[in-house]
Design a protein around this motif. Sequence first.
Motif, PDB file in Angstrom:
ATOM      1  N   LEU A 220       9.137 -19.825 -14.994  1.00  0.00           N
ATOM      2  CA  LEU A 220       8.094 -18.672 -15.422  1.00  0.00           C
ATOM      3  C   LEU A 220       8.121 -17.751 -14.127  1.00  0.00           C
ATOM      4  CD1 LEU A 220       6.667 -18.021 -18.168  1.00  0.00           C
ATOM      5  CD2 LEU A 220       7.863 -20.445 -17.923  1.00  0.00           C
ATOM      6  N   SER A 221       9.019 -16.460 -14.464  1.00  0.00           N
ATOM      7  CA  SER A 221       8.565 -15.423 -13.286  1.00  0.00           C
ATOM      8  C   SER A 221       7.567 -14.552 -13.830  1.00  0.00           C
ATOM      9  CB  SER A 221       9.917 -14.851 -13.038  1.00  0.00           C
ATOM     10  OG  SER A 221       9.795 -13.759 -12.003  1.00  0.00           O
ATOM     11  N   SER A 222       7.710 -13.103 -13.725  1.00  0.00           N
ATOM     12  CA  SER A 222       6.665 -12.297 -14.115  1.00  0.00           C
ATOM     13  C   SER A 222       7.360 -10.947 -13.922  1.00  0.00           C
ATOM     14  CB  SER A 222       5.550 -12.555 -13.213  1.00  0.00           C
ATOM     15  OG  SER A 222       4.347 -11.593 -13.361  1.00  0.00           O
ATOM     16  N   THR A 223       6.708 -10.019 -14.537  1.00  0.00           N
ATOM     17  CA  THR A 223       7.112  -8.601 -14.358  1.00  0.00           C
ATOM     18  C   THR A 223       6.453  -8.211 -12.741  1.00  0.00           C
ATOM     19  OG1 THR A 223       4.859  -7.876 -15.236  1.00  0.00           O
ATOM     20  CG2 THR A 223       7.073  -7.932 -16.698  1.00  0.00           C
ATOM     21  N   SER A 224       5.797  -8.874 -12.209  1.00  0.00           N
ATOM     22  CA  SER A 224       5.046  -8.510 -10.974  1.00  0.00           C
ATOM     23  C   SER A 224       6.215  -8.864 -10.084  1.00  0.00           C
ATOM     24  CB  SER A 224       3.932  -9.739 -10.668  1.00  0.00           C
ATOM     25  OG  SER A 224       2.722  -9.226 -11.415  1.00  0.00           O
ATOM     26  N   ALA A 225       7.319  -9.712 -10.402  1.00  0.00           N
ATOM     27  CA  ALA A 225       8.492  -9.897  -9.393  1.00  0.00           C
ATOM     28  C   ALA A 225       8.868  -8.338  -8.789  1.00  0.00           C
ATOM     29  CB  ALA A 225       9.456 -10.570  -9.953  1.00  0.00           C
ATOM     30  N   LEU A 226       8.741  -7.472  -9.844  1.00  0.00           N
ATOM     31  CA  LEU A 226       9.285  -6.094  -9.479  1.00  0.00           C
ATOM     32  C   LEU A 226       8.084  -5.126  -8.771  1.00  0.00           C
ATOM     33  CD1 LEU A 226      10.197  -5.314 -13.409  1.00  0.00           C
ATOM     34  CD2 LEU A 226      11.675  -6.033 -11.363  1.00  0.00           C
ATOM     35  N   GLY A 227       7.104  -5.922  -8.216  1.00  0.00           N
ATOM     36  CA  GLY A 227       6.277  -5.312  -7.401  1.00  0.00           C
ATOM     37  C   GLY A 227       4.785  -4.964  -8.119  1.00  0.00           C
ATOM     38  N   ASN A 228       3.676  -5.312  -7.565  1.00  0.00           N
ATOM     39  CA  ASN A 228       2.611  -4.977  -8.259  1.00  0.00           C
ATOM     40  C   ASN A 228       1.303  -4.853  -7.166  1.00  0.00           C
ATOM     41  OD1 ASN A 228       0.866  -4.397 -10.518  1.00  0.00           O
ATOM     42  ND2 ASN A 228       0.211  -6.415 -10.778  1.00  0.00           N
ATOM     43  N   ARG A 229       0.613  -3.774  -7.178  1.00  0.00           N
ATOM     44  CA  ARG A 229      -0.377  -3.608  -6.174  1.00  0.00           C
ATOM     45  C   ARG A 229      -1.371  -4.990  -6.075  1.00  0.00           C
ATOM     46  NH1 ARG A 229      -2.859   0.665  -3.292  1.00  0.00           N
ATOM     47  NH2 ARG A 229      -5.339   0.575  -3.316  1.00  0.00           N
ATOM     48  N   GLY A 230      -1.769  -5.193  -4.804  1.00  0.00           N
ATOM     49  CA  GLY A 230      -2.608  -6.511  -4.610  1.00  0.00           C
ATOM     50  C   GLY A 230      -2.094  -7.806  -4.818  1.00  0.00           C
TER      51      GLY A 230
END
Length: 249
Positions: free
Chosen positions: A136-146
């Motif tokens: 289980l990855s996440s769209t946050s792998a593309l970068g997400n503030r904080g």
Amino acid sequence: MSRTAVVTGAARGIGAAVAARLATDGYAVALVDLDAGAAQAAAEQIVAAGGRARGFGADVADEQAVARVVEEITAELGAPTVLVNNAGIIRDNLLFRMSVEDWDAVMGVHLRGAFLMSRACQGAMREAGWGRIVNLSSTSALGNRGQANYSAAKAGLQGLTKTLAIELGRFGVTVNAIAPGFIATDMVRATAERMGVGFEEFCAGAAEQIPVGRVGQPEDVAAVASFLAGEGSGYVSGQVIYVAGGPKA
């Protein structure tokens, strides 16, 4: 033929939904969670619905705990040939406020945990000549503030996925990743509370930015996990599937 599936972080949210779906698919399911009682409670719900499941307590970032729990699962449910690495935590903060402890904790559960669980289960898969690992990855792998720690861990999981797909493919083992977008879970509810926003309002605001016009549910992720864990996905490996209501990658 009965097969055993292991789902980590399975006491609630996405993990619980994946475990329930795999049980419906006919797997004996081991629900692994740091909270053994909650894992067993979720397993009992599966059993009540006619499935075969049991909860196990373990810290996936602990090498000895992982070895122990895989032994217990093998003895009680059978050698695992499906593994869903879902266990995760968040310790969000901007970089200049992020502690080393928060960095290490997130990396430990997400990335070290997936490594340890995959290493512990791959032997049974190779022996069987068949296996499925779903990270289980996440769209946050593309970068997400904080989320420097969380984003780095989830991006790392994508690299781990592709490497294990190369290494294990010759043994009949596929390795893929699911990268969920906004999924309505208790973790998201806690984020909304921390921001001082009502959960329904938080979800409604997110839905406006999603092409399909709604937020995701744990069952949306479980449906993709079901495919990747099944017979029909044998020629799909090393892929990252974004379950986000629109294009992300």
